[in-house]
Design a protein around this motif. Structure first.
Motif, short mmCIF file in Angstrom:
data_model
loop_
_atom_site.label_atom_id
_atom_site.label_comp_id
_atom_site.label_asym_id
_atom_site.label_seq_id
_atom_site.Cartn_x
_atom_site.Cartn_y
_atom_site.Cartn_z
N ASP A 38 0.85 -1.19 0.00
CA ASP A 38 0.00 0.00 0.00
C ASP A 38 0.89 1.24 0.00
O ASP A 38 1.54 1.56 1.00
CB ASP A 38 -0.91 -0.01 1.23
CG ASP A 38 -1.94 1.11 1.21
OD1 ASP A 38 -1.74 2.09 0.46
OD2 ASP A 38 -2.92 1.02 1.96
N HIS A 39 0.92 1.97 -1.11
CA HIS A 39 1.80 3.14 -1.23
C HIS A 39 1.47 4.19 -0.18
O HIS A 39 2.37 4.92 0.27
CB HIS A 39 1.68 3.74 -2.63
CG HIS A 39 2.28 2.87 -3.69
ND1 HIS A 39 2.98 3.38 -4.77
CD2 HIS A 39 2.31 1.53 -3.86
CE1 HIS A 39 3.41 2.40 -5.55
NE2 HIS A 39 2.99 1.26 -5.01
N ASN A 40 0.22 4.28 0.22
CA ASN A 40 -0.17 5.30 1.20
C ASN A 40 0.33 4.99 2.61
O ASN A 40 0.30 5.86 3.47
CB ASN A 40 -1.69 5.46 1.21
CG ASN A 40 -2.23 6.02 -0.08
OD1 ASN A 40 -1.59 6.86 -0.71
ND2 ASN A 40 -3.41 5.55 -0.49
N ARG A 41 0.73 3.75 2.83
CA ARG A 41 1.23 3.37 4.17
C ARG A 41 2.74 3.29 4.22
O ARG A 41 3.31 2.97 5.27
CB ARG A 41 0.62 2.01 4.56
CG ARG A 41 -0.79 2.15 5.14
CD ARG A 41 -1.56 0.85 5.12
NE ARG A 41 -0.91 -0.28 5.74
CZ ARG A 41 -1.13 -0.70 7.01
NH1 ARG A 41 -1.96 -0.02 7.77
NH2 ARG A 41 -0.53 -1.77 7.46
N ARG A 42 3.41 3.57 3.13
CA ARG A 42 4.86 3.55 3.14
C ARG A 42 5.39 4.74 3.96
O ARG A 42 4.76 5.79 4.02
CB ARG A 42 5.41 3.64 1.72
CG ARG A 42 5.15 2.39 0.89
CD ARG A 42 5.73 2.54 -0.51
NE ARG A 42 5.51 1.34 -1.31
CZ ARG A 42 5.91 1.21 -2.57
NH1 ARG A 42 6.54 2.22 -3.18
NH2 ARG A 42 5.69 0.08 -3.23
N LYS A 70 7.01 8.08 4.96
CA LYS A 70 7.16 9.30 4.18
C LYS A 70 8.62 9.73 4.09
O LYS A 70 9.05 10.33 3.10
CB LYS A 70 6.34 10.43 4.81
CG LYS A 70 4.85 10.12 4.94
CD LYS A 70 4.19 9.81 3.60
CE LYS A 70 2.71 9.53 3.78
NZ LYS A 70 2.07 9.10 2.51
N ARG A 86 -5.68 -6.85 6.83
CA ARG A 86 -4.80 -6.52 5.70
C ARG A 86 -3.99 -7.75 5.33
O ARG A 86 -2.95 -8.03 5.92
CB ARG A 86 -3.89 -5.35 6.06
CG ARG A 86 -4.60 -4.01 6.08
CD ARG A 86 -3.61 -2.88 6.33
NE ARG A 86 -4.23 -1.58 6.06
CZ ARG A 86 -4.20 -0.96 4.89
NH1 ARG A 86 -3.57 -1.54 3.86
NH2 ARG A 86 -4.75 0.21 4.73
#
Length: 445
Positions: free
Chosen positions: A172-176, A178, A201
């Motif tokens: 999930d790119h949004n959970r990588r 920052k 998940r």
């Protein structure tokens, strides 16, 4: 068999198929103390117990099945006490037993205690050699509380592992992360993995479990794919699908396990191995359920040994397979005892007749729970859940059984005899009526 014999034996021996249920005779009464044909008084209590599946038998999702409440009114007296020992055997594992008991009490309109509820993970209480190890747990709900309630003292969740190693979960790119991140190594080395049930998940759980298995519990290391073994893996609930409110069955934990097994094999070229498999259809689950039935009978002061178990379910591949597998085990155990008795008689005459070690000893979990008193476990299939009465099960496994047909777990081989129910009835109320008829048992009007 890839799983340990601690949990179940291979279903490869000959089976005396469970007899068809059906008999008529004068009923016994739960309340009246009178001599039976065998000389036993009714005060000694019933000599049978009932094992109920939940999903597809009593409820569909959160919706009660109408026949359930009607059935359970037959199972309690005017004081709300059960007239026969009853245990709810579910492959669910996402809550504590007390919560499930409260839910059942509300749905059925009768008081249910947590001692009458068996979750798929309940037998983990017996696996004490893992209780002091650091275990990684996968599932949903209060998995940390569940593990600690079962006796585990060092428990790590998937979320805690992910927080300590933030670079591992990348689907999930949004959970990588920052910003560039380094591992926060504040967790002990994982020594075993427990799969409680399907997680939320899947991609996160699959990735981190594979990471733990291939690094031998040390996530700072690289993969060690050359090793022939991996950390102990214990799994609860092998249901491929289960029945909720939808028209078709939904994915269960067994589907998650299929994913994990295939990913591991694709990476390593070897089969994933389980130290223990729990939940239906494993023998251990039914043995533990019988133990709870005996405990319940003893608490009520019923002196009659439990001789028969009736397992009511909606799934051929778990409920019926498991009940028939346990019935096979009970028959084989009885045959071993008979052979041992014959050998002892022969030995008493002076002729040598050594008893084999297999015949002379029970497995570890049998010793833990004490030997079963039951001599049969009869399976009853209801048509309110997974089972489709319009779908026939092929009788010749060599001709027409394909991988997609057998929905049981990889480590249980298909055997047509094991998915043949003792009886098929419309619903759970009809199942209770049939059992009472078989046992010549009636409750006071």
């Amino acid at each position: 068999m890839k799983a340990s014999s601690l949990v179940f034996r291979a279903a490869g021996s000959l089976l005396c198929r469970p007899g068809r249920l059906g008999s008529t005779a004068a009923p016994r009464t739960a309340a009246v103390a009178c001599a039976s044909a065998s000389g036993k008084t009714e005060q000694s209590g019933p000599d049978f117990g009932l094992l109920f599946d939940i999903d597809g038998v009593l409820v569909r999702g959160r919706t009660p099945i109408p026949a359930a409440k009607k059935a359970f009114q037959k199972l309690v007296d005017s004081k709300g006490q059960f007239v026969v020992p009853v245990v709810f055997v579910t492959n669910a594992g996402n809550c504590l037993r007390q919560k499930k008991a409260d839910q059942l009490s509300h749905i059925l309109g009768v008081p249910i205690s947590q001692d009458q509820v068996m979750m798929s993970h309940s037998p983990l209480k017996m696996l004490r050699k893992y209780h002091d190890k650091c275990v990684l747990v996968s599932g949903q709900g209060p998995v940390l509380d569940i593990a600690k309630n079962l006796g585990f003292t060092k428990v790590v969740s998937i979320d805690e592992l992910r927080e300590s190693f933030p670079l591992l979960d990348m689907v999930d790119h949004n959970r990588r992360p920052k910003l560039p991140s380094s591992p926060i190594v504040n967790l002990p080395k994982v020594e075993a993995v427990i799969l409680f049930g399907e997680p939320i998940r899947w991609e996160t759980n699959l990735q981190l479990i594979i990471d733990v298995l291939l690094t031998n519990g040390n996530l700072s290391n690289t993969y060690e794919t050359s090793h022939s073994s991996h950390l102990p893996l214990l799994a609860c609930n092998m249901d491929l699908v289960w029945m909720a409110e939808a028209q078709a069955p939904r994915f269960g934990h067994g589907t998650f396990m299929v994913c994990l097994e295939n990913i591991y094999k694709k990476i390593t070229g070897r089969d994933l191995k389980y130290e223990a498999l729990m939940g239906k259809p494993s023998e251990l689950t039914y043995h533990y359920a019988e133990y709870l039935i005996r405990e319940q009978a003893a608490e009520r002061g019923w002196r009659a040994p439990i001789r028969s178990l009736y397992a009511i379910g909606d799934n051929l591949m778990t409920d019926i397979y498991g009940a028939n597998l346990y019935n096979r085990y009970l028959e084989e155990r009885l045959a071993r005892k008979s052979a041992k008795a014959v050998a002892q008689v022969v030995a008493a005459t002076g002729a040598p007749a050594p008893v084999s070690q297999e015949m002379d000893s029970d497995s570890g979990w049998e010793s833990e729970l004490a030997s079963p008193s039951a001599t049969s476990c009869k399976s009853i299939l209801v048509c309110t859940g997974v089972y489709n009465p319009h779908t026939e099960v092929p009788k010749d496994a060599s001709q027409c059984i394909k991988e997609t047909v057998f929905h049981g777990h990889r480590d249980f081989r298909f055997d047509p005899a094991l998915v043949e129910p003792g009886s098929v009835v419309q619903d759970v109320d009809a199942a209770v009526e049939l059992i009472f008829k078989m046992e010549k048992f009636s409750t006071p009007v």
